[in-house]
Design an enzyme around this catalytic site. Structure first.
Site, PDB file in Angstrom:
ATOM      1  N   ARG A 224       1.044  -1.185   0.101  1.00  0.00           N
ATOM      2  CA  ARG A 224      -0.007  -0.452  -0.218  1.00  0.00           C
ATOM      3  C   ARG A 224       0.548   1.031   0.474  1.00  0.00           C
ATOM      4  NH1 ARG A 224      -4.052  -2.838   3.085  1.00  0.00           N
ATOM      5  NH2 ARG A 224      -2.890  -3.053   5.405  1.00  0.00           N
ATOM      6  N   PHE A 240     -11.363  -4.620  -6.342  1.00  0.00           N
ATOM      7  CA  PHE A 240     -11.186  -5.931  -4.763  1.00  0.00           C
ATOM      8  C   PHE A 240     -11.485  -4.807  -4.325  1.00  0.00           C
ATOM      9  CE2 PHE A 240     -10.194  -7.754  -8.549  1.00  0.00           C
ATOM     10  CZ  PHE A 240     -11.212  -8.642  -9.087  1.00  0.00           C
ATOM     11  N   ASP A 262     -15.884  -2.646  -5.785  1.00  0.00           N
ATOM     12  CA  ASP A 262     -16.291  -3.624  -4.834  1.00  0.00           C
ATOM     13  C   ASP A 262     -17.435  -4.730  -5.094  1.00  0.00           C
ATOM     14  OD1 ASP A 262     -13.910  -6.124  -2.421  1.00  0.00           O
ATOM     15  OD2 ASP A 262     -16.094  -6.420  -2.734  1.00  0.00           O
ATOM     16  N   SER A 263     -17.694  -6.122  -5.280  1.00  0.00           N
ATOM     17  CA  SER A 263     -19.038  -5.943  -5.642  1.00  0.00           C
ATOM     18  C   SER A 263     -19.430  -6.597  -4.437  1.00  0.00           C
ATOM     19  CB  SER A 263     -18.525  -7.897  -5.901  1.00  0.00           C
ATOM     20  OG  SER A 263     -18.122  -8.610  -5.593  1.00  0.00           O
ATOM     21  N   ALA A 289     -19.755  -0.413  -5.799  1.00  0.00           N
ATOM     22  CA  ALA A 289     -20.600  -2.199  -5.748  1.00  0.00           C
ATOM     23  C   ALA A 289     -21.271  -2.580  -6.948  1.00  0.00           C
ATOM     24  CB  ALA A 289     -21.646  -2.032  -4.502  1.00  0.00           C
ATOM     25  N   CYS A 350      -3.265 -13.802  -3.466  1.00  0.00           N
ATOM     26  CA  CYS A 350      -2.749 -14.363  -2.429  1.00  0.00           C
ATOM     27  C   CYS A 350      -3.399 -15.789  -2.521  1.00  0.00           C
ATOM     28  CB  CYS A 350      -3.840 -13.404  -1.187  1.00  0.00           C
ATOM     29  SG  CYS A 350      -5.875 -13.366  -1.850  1.00  0.00           S
TER      30      CYS A 350
END
Length: 406
Positions: A224, A240, A262-263, A289, A350
């Site tokens: 970040r 995301f 983001d969903s 969203a 990840c």
């Protein structure tokens, strides 16, 4: 009914097949079920989560660990066969983990959110502990750690230099469901104090009650900060976004605009809250969203010159590896098609089941598909407070690339 012999401390001894002791002699912390001469079964007097001793076929004692049902039969806690596993053991290991964080400069006046225990990387397999100010969030990934949770909580608050006042247990979704442990999230010690933590001088609300993992992805702290360094004057798209960590850093770095996607509507509300906590009424930030692939498909090409792709794990198990790699190729191909010339792409995986080489190949394939000229600026991984045990390379899970796209 079969019985297991006991060691001098009264622990049942699980015996390895001949030749299967080599990995433990190299200090690998896992014993697989196929390595045992016989796997304990019902009626043997060994329950899931019990502390057991492990020996080679010739009777040589190799160490002590937690037994569990599954492909990983024992997670080794110590390779000293005479060590006692009690609150003093956990206190010693936690102090050793904290000493390493202190050597890293954690915590300090600008950062009080960090990982104190990273499972095998801190010689406590199955345990994760994240610190948020004066609250420790404990996560168990094995039945043995679940049963030791109260001793671990006591050990945490007993380390005065750590200044932990509350210990929250959050393991409902991380323990093996077949173990039928009925783990309940809740405070083991103390109660709610504050949900605001600080990272590099920026403030974040941490939702350890209902959020993912322990409430915040502390493993992206260094990455970040790198986004912040590259954001000045750029139009940033954070896909995301979850709690908006990258978005907050981009704004702090001087981005001219930041778009968070983001969903999950809940994630968007968390993002907006964290942006407002640091940059109230800042017109540079907007959020949506919406499904990531749909958003990228409909997005105007060239609008953004810094894009961040940090999706959830596409493959939690090797059985999903092929579909995961296809997902990474597709996602990165969309980003390469849409990013402005001279843009910078931060892209991550990840998924522990995906190797660095596989992830890089997926991204390279996407780059070739886009026919853009792409150069690697950085190869990223997890930060130092998520250490990798040199004897357990499987602990390296976070992979990232920073790419310059002409």
């Amino acid at each position: 009914m079969a019985t297991y012999r006991k060691n001098d401390c009264g622990l049942p001894v699980l015996v390895l097949r001949k030749g299967k002791e080599d990995s433990l002699d190299r200090f690998h912390p896992w014993v697989f079920s196929g390595a045992l001469t016989r796997m304990p079964s019902e009626g043997d007097g060994i329950e899931e989560g019990d502390i057991v001793a492990v020996s080679a076929s010739d009777g040589r004692m190799l160490g002590i660990g937690h037994f569990q049902i599954g492909s990983i039969a024992v997670r080794m806690l110590t390779f000293d066969p005479d060590e006692t596993i009690d609150i003093d053991f956990y206190t010693k290991r936690l102090r050793q983990a904290f000493a390493m964080r202190q050597a890293l400069g954690l915590p300090d006046t600008s950062t009080d959110a960090f990982r104190l225990v990273h499972g095998e990387g801190d010689f406590l397999p199955g345990l994760v502990v994240d610190i948020y100010g004066s609250t420790a969030v404990v996560q168990a990934h094995s039945p043995g750690i679940h049963f030791a949770r109260n001793a671990i909580a006591e050990a945490l608050v007993g380390i005065k230099e750590l200044s932990v006042q509350s210990v929250y247990y959050k393991s409902e979704t991380t323990l093996p469901y077949k173990a039928h442990l009925d783990a309940q999230n809740g405070y083991l010690i103390g109660s709610f104090i504050s949900d605001t933590a600080m990272e590099n001088g920026l403030k974040f609300r941490i939702d350890w009650l209902k959020g993912q993992k322990t409430g915040f992805f502390v493993d992206q702290r260094d990455n970040r900060a790198l986004v912040g360094r590259y954001s000045h004057g750029r139009s940033v798209l954070n896909m995301f976004c979850y709690t908006g960590g990258f978005s907050v850093y981009a704004l702090a770095g001087g981005a001219r605009e930041v778009v968070s996607v983001d969903s999950s509507a809940k994630a968007i509300s968390l993002t907006d809250a964290n942006v407002g906590l640091n940059f109230p009424d800042d017109g540079r930030h907007t959020s949506h969203a919406e499904d990531a692939f749909k958003y990228l498909d409909n997005m105007e090409a060239g609008r953004h010159d810094l894009i961040i792709l940090d999706p959830p794990a596409f493959a939690k198990h090797r059985s999903a590896l092929r579909n995961a790699l296809q997902g990474y190729r597709r996602l990165n191909a969309r980003a390469f098609e849409k990013i402005a010339p001279g843009g910078i792409l931060f892209t991550f995986s990840c998924s522990q089941a995906v190797t660095k080489e596989q992830f890089r190949l997926a991204v390279f394939s996407a780059a070739a598909q886009s026919r853009r000229r792409v150069r690697i600026l950085h190869q990223l991984t997890q930060p130092a407070d998520h250490p990798v045990n040199i004897y357990h390379p499987e602990g390296e899970y976070l992979k990232g690339l920073v790419l310059y796209v002409e």
